[in-house]
Design a protein around this motif. Structure first.
Motif, short mmCIF file in Angstrom:
data_model
loop_
_atom_site.label_atom_id
_atom_site.label_comp_id
_atom_site.label_asym_id
_atom_site.label_seq_id
_atom_site.Cartn_x
_atom_site.Cartn_y
_atom_site.Cartn_z
N LEU A 68 63.07 65.48 -10.69
CA LEU A 68 62.50 64.19 -10.63
C LEU A 68 63.27 62.91 -11.26
O LEU A 68 63.80 61.84 -10.82
N GLY A 69 63.94 63.29 -12.37
CA GLY A 69 64.66 62.48 -13.35
C GLY A 69 66.21 62.23 -12.54
O GLY A 69 66.64 61.17 -12.60
N ASP A 95 52.87 61.34 -7.65
CA ASP A 95 51.71 60.53 -7.70
C ASP A 95 51.37 60.80 -9.07
O ASP A 95 50.93 59.53 -9.67
N THR A 96 51.34 61.72 -10.03
CA THR A 96 51.10 61.65 -11.12
C THR A 96 51.86 61.05 -12.00
O THR A 96 51.51 60.61 -13.30
N THR A 97 53.29 60.96 -11.88
CA THR A 97 54.08 60.30 -12.71
C THR A 97 54.25 58.76 -12.61
O THR A 97 54.78 58.17 -13.01
N GLY A 98 53.47 58.43 -11.33
CA GLY A 98 53.53 57.01 -10.95
C GLY A 98 54.90 56.64 -10.44
O GLY A 98 55.18 55.49 -10.32
N THR A 99 55.62 57.57 -9.82
CA THR A 99 56.92 57.32 -9.24
C THR A 99 56.97 57.10 -7.60
O THR A 99 58.07 56.70 -7.14
N THR A 100 55.93 57.31 -7.17
CA THR A 100 55.86 57.31 -5.55
C THR A 100 56.50 56.16 -5.06
O THR A 100 57.26 56.14 -3.84
N ALA A 101 56.06 55.03 -5.57
CA ALA A 101 56.56 53.45 -4.98
C ALA A 101 58.13 53.32 -5.14
O ALA A 101 58.43 52.55 -4.53
N LEU A 102 58.61 53.98 -5.90
CA LEU A 102 60.09 54.20 -6.19
C LEU A 102 60.90 54.58 -4.98
O LEU A 102 62.19 54.15 -4.92
#
Length: 115
Positions: A68-69, A95-102
């Motif tokens: 992910l990083g 979803d959990t990390t809040g990065t989906t929208a990236l």
């Protein structure tokens, strides 16, 4: 026809090739911390190509926070797209990390190349 180069480390196969003005990185299997040096090298090699980067996760069974990083870094550093479908487990990580929208996740390589 594409000239795919691949390597296997642990449970992860990392393949890469150039097609239609893009650099494609394909991850097959499971990406975890043990694979990080090779994974990091693959992302660096892809980004220095100067081409838009497409990362194909359609055959990825597991991706950890290190992956992910790398995805976040690549998304910020170059023109970038993901190819899915991605696994429900990796979608939960996004979803959990809040990065989906990236990320824009394309259903296949053809769609991603049409970006």
């Amino acid at each position: 026809m594409r000239n795919e180069v691949s390597s296997v480390v642990g449970g992860l196969e990392i393949a890469h090739y150039r097609v239609r003005g893009a650099y494609v990185l394909v991850l097959r299997g499971a990406a975890d911390i043990a694979d990080d040096p090779e994974l990091e090298d693959a992302f660096i090699h892809a980004m220095v190509s100067g081409l838009p980067l497409i990362v194909d996760l359609s055959e990825l069974s597991f991706g950890d926070e290190e992956l992910l990083g790398h995805l976040i870094h690549a998304q910020r550093a170059t023109e970038f797209a993901l190819v899915g479908p991605i696994t429900p487990a990796f979608q939960r990580r996004l979803d959990t990390t809040g990065t989906t929208a990236l990320f824009t996740i394309h259903p296949d390589l053809t769609t991603a190349l049409g970006r």
